[in-house]
Write an enzyme that holds these catalytic residues in place. Structure first.
Site, PDB file in Angstrom:
ATOM      1  CB  THR A 258      42.115  41.131  47.160  1.00 21.37           C
ATOM      2  OG1 THR A 258      43.200  41.445  46.323  1.00 21.37           O
ATOM      3  CG2 THR A 258      41.133  40.238  46.443  1.00 21.37           C
TER       4      THR A 258
ATOM      5  NE  ARG B 158      51.247  41.688  41.408  1.00 19.59           N
ATOM      6  CZ  ARG B 158      50.276  41.477  42.270  1.00 19.59           C
ATOM      7  NH1 ARG B 158      49.121  42.104  42.141  1.00 19.59           N
ATOM      8  NH2 ARG B 158      50.442  40.641  43.273  1.00 19.59           N
TER       9      ARG B 158
ATOM     10  CG  ASP C 283      46.209  36.121  44.753  1.00 17.79           C
ATOM     11  OD1 ASP C 283      46.768  37.245  44.813  1.00 17.79           O
ATOM     12  OD2 ASP C 283      45.216  35.834  45.433  1.00 17.79           O
TER      13      ASP C 283
HETATM   14  N1  ASP Z   1      46.303  39.243  46.279  1.00 19.11           N
HETATM   15  C1  ASP Z   1      46.179  40.513  45.638  1.00 19.11           C
HETATM   16  C2  ASP Z   1      47.218  40.664  44.577  1.00 19.11           C
HETATM   17  O1  ASP Z   1      48.323  40.213  44.783  1.00 19.11           O
HETATM   18  C3  ASP Z   1      46.311  41.643  46.585  1.00 19.11           C
HETATM   19  C4  ASP Z   1      45.423  41.567  47.757  1.00 19.11           C
HETATM   20  O2  ASP Z   1      45.044  40.508  48.236  1.00 19.11           O
HETATM   21  O3  ASP Z   1      45.071  42.616  48.248  1.00 19.11           O
HETATM   22  O4  ASP Z   1      46.942  41.289  43.581  1.00 19.11           O
END
Ligand code: ASP
Length: 295
Positions: free
Chosen positions: A156, A184, A187
């Protein structure tokens, strides 16, 4: 020397995700973060709003296929792209978020367009209908998918900025987790989990295993720590809660005093930051950023 006046103070930090960066890919991660930082920094130096700086920086990261956000997104279990993004205004506590969108070129801009609206989070077709009515940019889902196999973990992107007016904003944007269940939502678009901003306290943006960050409301814990602690100890305290559920995280912080800090439990976490008193620099792990006082 006297303290810099509020008008002279600004700060910005961006991240490109908590993950394992393959050997040889470190510099493109630093460069991508620096380019995004530059886009946000230009807004702040010109006296612009923290919100606009966050949008500018995250749009640059969404444009860069090095990162799993916007272009370069990973596939879910059905081989489809689903993007989530959110932005929060620390002045008003307004939040805008979109989730499970498949055709938005810049989810962060649509999230920003939601800030004046009552709903905090729109998903799927509802979010895309909102984008259509508010000038969002669309593209074919295939244009968003990462080239080659999805061998990446979490990555992310995010940004926190403090502007010369004392306002703080935080944002996140993601392609989610590779191979995840269709529909899905992690966070990233959830305030208190993947991001939060409050002018009185600070702003945070997170990356990592979304379900773990949600179960521990890690952004909220970090904000709670910042009420009484400097950023470093607040990060340490928040991360100690993660052990209970497992999973990895990376966190970036600017507190109300303009102090920048960051840390991660993942192998790497690409970050760039700058402030009125520190030049722009980029790193792929916290150990590279040896300065004690990052403000
Ligand atoms: N936190 C993000 C998620 O679970 C993934 C990420 O941080 O790359 O969608």
């Amino acid at each position: 020397m006297s303290e810099p006046s509020r008008r002279d103070r600004w700060a910005i930090i961006v991240h490109g995700g908590a993950k394992d960066i393959p050997p040889g890919q470190e510099q493109i991660h630093r460069d991508g973060c620096l380019a995004a930082l530059g886009a946000g920094q230009a807004v702040l130096e010109a006296g612009g709003r923290a919100l606009d700086a966050v949008v500018a920086a995250v749009r640059a990261l969404e444009d860069d296929p090095t990162f799993n956000a916007g272009r370069g997104a990973v596939r879910n279990a059905r081989g489809e792209v689903e993007l989530d993004a959110a932005i929060m205004d620390g002045q008003t506590l307004a939040v805008g978020g979109v989730a499970a969108v498949k055709t938005l070129r810049h989810p962060i801009s649509v999230a920003a367009a939601m800030l004046p609206e009552v709903p905090v989070l729109l998903v799927g077709e509802g979010a895309e209908a909102f984008a259509r009515a508010h000038g969002g940019e669309f593209c074919a889902p295939a244009d968003l998918l990462a080239a080659g196999p999805d061998d990446r973990g979490c990555d992310t992107v995010g940004c926190v900025a403090l502007d010369r007016h004392g306002n703080i904003a935080a944002g996140t944007s993601t392609g989610g987790l590779s191979g995840c269940h269709p529909g899905r939502v992690g966070d990233s678009p959830l305030p208190g989990c993947g991001l939060y901003a409050d002018n009185a306290v600070g702003g945070v943006s997170l990356s990592g295993d979304g379900e773990s960050l949600i179960r521990t409301t890690l952004a909220a814990r970090l904000m709670q720590g910042l009420e009484t602690l400097p950023p470093g100890p607040a990060i340490e305290t928040a991360l100690s809660h993660l052990a209970r559920v497992g999973g990895e995280a990376g966190l970036i912080v600017i507190d109300a005093a303009g102090r920048i800090d960051w840390d991660h439990t993942s192998a790497q976490f690409a970050v760039a930051h700058a402030s009125a008193s520190q030049p722009a620099r980029a790193f792929v792990n916290r150990a590279e950023d040896a300065r004690k006082d990052l403000a």
